[in-house]
Design a protein around this motif. Structure first.
Motif, PDB file in Angstrom:
ATOM      1  N   VAL A  96      55.169 -22.989 -29.596  1.00  0.00           N
ATOM      2  CA  VAL A  96      55.390 -23.921 -28.494  1.00  0.00           C
ATOM      3  C   VAL A  96      55.912 -25.264 -28.999  1.00  0.00           C
ATOM      4  O   VAL A  96      56.743 -25.908 -28.350  1.00  0.00           O
ATOM      5  N   ALA A  97      55.450 -25.678 -30.163  1.00  0.00           N
ATOM      6  CA  ALA A  97      55.932 -26.947 -30.724  1.00  0.00           C
ATOM      7  C   ALA A  97      57.443 -26.900 -30.937  1.00  0.00           C
ATOM      8  O   ALA A  97      58.151 -27.877 -30.672  1.00  0.00           O
ATOM      9  N   LEU A  98      57.937 -25.758 -31.394  1.00  0.00           N
ATOM     10  CA  LEU A  98      59.379 -25.597 -31.575  1.00  0.00           C
ATOM     11  C   LEU A  98      60.090 -25.630 -30.226  1.00  0.00           C
ATOM     12  O   LEU A  98      61.163 -26.231 -30.092  1.00  0.00           O
ATOM     13  N   ASN A  99      59.487 -24.998 -29.210  1.00  0.00           N
ATOM     14  CA  ASN A  99      60.072 -25.024 -27.867  1.00  0.00           C
ATOM     15  C   ASN A  99      60.234 -26.451 -27.354  1.00  0.00           C
ATOM     16  O   ASN A  99      61.278 -26.814 -26.800  1.00  0.00           O
ATOM     17  N   GLY A 214      67.565 -11.484 -24.983  1.00  0.00           N
ATOM     18  CA  GLY A 214      67.769 -10.627 -26.145  1.00  0.00           C
ATOM     19  C   GLY A 214      68.429 -11.359 -27.298  1.00  0.00           C
ATOM     20  O   GLY A 214      68.041 -11.197 -28.463  1.00  0.00           O
ATOM     21  N   ILE A 215      69.417 -12.175 -26.986  1.00  0.00           N
ATOM     22  CA  ILE A 215      70.112 -12.948 -28.019  1.00  0.00           C
ATOM     23  C   ILE A 215      69.162 -13.971 -28.647  1.00  0.00           C
ATOM     24  O   ILE A 215      69.133 -14.149 -29.873  1.00  0.00           O
ATOM     25  N   GLY A 216      68.381 -14.637 -27.810  1.00  0.00           N
ATOM     26  CA  GLY A 216      67.465 -15.649 -28.320  1.00  0.00           C
ATOM     27  C   GLY A 216      66.517 -15.097 -29.367  1.00  0.00           C
ATOM     28  O   GLY A 216      66.260 -15.743 -30.393  1.00  0.00           O
ATOM     29  N   TYR A 217      66.018 -13.889 -29.147  1.00  0.00           N
ATOM     30  CA  TYR A 217      65.107 -13.274 -30.124  1.00  0.00           C
ATOM     31  C   TYR A 217      65.876 -12.567 -31.233  1.00  0.00           C
ATOM     32  O   TYR A 217      65.591 -12.748 -32.423  1.00  0.00           O
ATOM     33  N   GLY A 218      66.871 -11.766 -30.850  1.00  0.00           N
ATOM     34  CA  GLY A 218      67.565 -10.923 -31.815  1.00  0.00           C
ATOM     35  C   GLY A 218      68.319 -11.699 -32.878  1.00  0.00           C
ATOM     36  O   GLY A 218      68.234 -11.382 -34.067  1.00  0.00           O
ATOM     37  N   GLY A 228      56.994 -15.727 -34.320  1.00  0.00           N
ATOM     38  CA  GLY A 228      56.585 -16.759 -33.364  1.00  0.00           C
ATOM     39  C   GLY A 228      57.719 -17.704 -33.016  1.00  0.00           C
ATOM     40  O   GLY A 228      57.919 -18.065 -31.846  1.00  0.00           O
ATOM     41  N   GLN A 229      58.488 -18.094 -34.007  1.00  0.00           N
ATOM     42  CA  GLN A 229      59.624 -18.977 -33.759  1.00  0.00           C
ATOM     43  C   GLN A 229      60.742 -18.234 -33.033  1.00  0.00           C
ATOM     44  O   GLN A 229      61.471 -18.823 -32.235  1.00  0.00           O
ATOM     45  N   PRO A 287      52.275  -7.093 -33.281  1.00  0.00           N
ATOM     46  CA  PRO A 287      51.460  -6.572 -34.389  1.00  0.00           C
ATOM     47  C   PRO A 287      52.297  -5.886 -35.463  1.00  0.00           C
ATOM     48  O   PRO A 287      52.089  -6.086 -36.655  1.00  0.00           O
ATOM     49  N   ARG A 288      53.279  -5.072 -35.051  1.00  0.00           N
ATOM     50  CA  ARG A 288      54.119  -4.374 -36.013  1.00  0.00           C
ATOM     51  C   ARG A 288      54.971  -5.365 -36.803  1.00  0.00           C
ATOM     52  O   ARG A 288      55.130  -5.262 -38.014  1.00  0.00           O
ATOM     53  N   THR A 289      55.499  -6.369 -36.094  1.00  0.00           N
ATOM     54  CA  THR A 289      56.322  -7.384 -36.759  1.00  0.00           C
ATOM     55  C   THR A 289      55.507  -8.163 -37.780  1.00  0.00           C
ATOM     56  O   THR A 289      55.951  -8.412 -38.899  1.00  0.00           O
ATOM     57  N   ALA A 290      54.294  -8.526 -37.402  1.00  0.00           N
ATOM     58  CA  ALA A 290      53.432  -9.286 -38.307  1.00  0.00           C
ATOM     59  C   ALA A 290      53.114  -8.465 -39.554  1.00  0.00           C
ATOM     60  O   ALA A 290      53.093  -8.984 -40.670  1.00  0.00           O
ATOM     61  N   SER A 291      52.888  -7.152 -39.373  1.00  0.00           N
ATOM     62  CA  SER A 291      52.578  -6.283 -40.507  1.00  0.00           C
ATOM     63  C   SER A 291      53.742  -6.212 -41.476  1.00  0.00           C
ATOM     64  O   SER A 291      53.570  -6.279 -42.692  1.00  0.00           O
TER      65      SER A 291
END
Length: 300
Positions: A96-99, A214-218, A228-229, A287-291
């Protein structure tokens, strides 16, 4: 959609209150924080300022929208992220701080970038129609409504932190109610043509919303930005400041064309559902991403 003086009052009021609420949650440190996240910030700004307008232009040409609606879509694409992105980022595990930092920076940069995109769009789709376009001095008046309340909110927070924390929630609620009042007023006024408007821009605004998220995350993940970012980038890029877009479209001293406000009005409803869908999908992915990220860190 017929022009109405209600919009020239309610929308700027909602915009000012929204940005004052943003300022209540901002400190100077939020701007300094950018130096800690240079890659995430640069990726988000690249998507917002360059990639999204280019993709939106492709969609507009592909859908062969009428000229005024095409300009309205480009206005939407050029509008910075909205404060709603902060809430969605918080709900779905984003930074959220980045947002907050991105929203503040995008709002400042849009003073210069938004008129460029809109005027180029007017020149292309409307053949540079006389009297249509954004003059820089007039655009500054609108962004005064954006930036001055932010500064005032920051000043209040710096001088009276306890009051700012108490006032932040009521101010957000007030801004939402005013904005809803403007949208409901528009829908009631144009209830006979709502179906026509949705048919004109419903699909393209839905696609634009999904693609933006999709672009924002991908793109952030491709640039090896943390989960998170990347969620913060997803929400910042995928949730535009529709109040600003509608204010610019409807204001008689700016574009003064209510048809150009239609894409932002339709998008303002759809984005709540698409952003929520993206948020739940990313929460399941977390969870998968964090792992994977933890494994990469261990390997190094």
């Amino acid at each position: 959609m017929e022009d109405s003086s209600i919009f020239s009052v309610l929308l700027p009021a909602a915009l000012g209150i929204i940005m004052f609420g943003l300022g209540l949650g901002l400190t100077v440190a939020d701007f300094r924080r950018v130096a800690r996240f240079p890659r995430a910030v640069l990726v988000a700004l690249f998507c917002q300022l360059l990639l999204l307008p280019a993709i939106c232009f492709g969609l507009v040409v592909g859908f062969d929208l009428p000229p005024a609606l095409a300009v309205g879509m480009m206005l939407l694409a050029a509008s910075p992220g909205g404060t709603t992105a902060n809430l969605y980022s918080h709900l779905f595990g984003g930074d959220v701080a980045l947002n907050i930092s991105l929203t503040a920076i995008n709002s400042v940069l849009a003073v210069f970038t938004l008129p460029v995109v809109v005027n180029l769009s007017v020149a292309h789709f409307l053949d540079g129609a006389d009297g249509v376009g954004l003059r820089f001095d007039k655009t500054l008046q609108v962004f005064a409504i954006v930036l001055i309340p932010v500064v005032l909110g920051m000043f209040v927070r710096a001088r009276a932190l306890a009051f700012a924390e108490r006032a932040e929630r009521p101010v957000k609620i007030a801004s939402v109610l005013i904005l809803l009042g403007a949208i409901v007023g528009a829908l009631l006024q144009e209830r006979e043509r709502i179906g026509e408007y949705v048919a004109d821009v419903g699909l393209i605004t839905l696609l634009f919303s999904v693609i933006s998220l999709g672009i924002g995350y991908g793109v952030a993940r491709l640039a090896r930005v943390g989960h998170g970012q990347s969620v913060a980038s997803c929400m910042e890029i995928g949730i535009h400041n529709t109040t600003l877009a509608m204010t610019i479209a409807l204001s008689p001293s700016l574009l003064g064309n209510s048809e150009m406000a239609i894409p932002a009005a339709v998008y303002s409803v759809l984005m709540f559902f698409t952003a929520a869908g993206a948020g739940f999908a990313l929460r399941a992915l977390a969870p998968r991403t964090a792992s994977v990220e933890d494994a990469g860190t261990t390997a190094r």
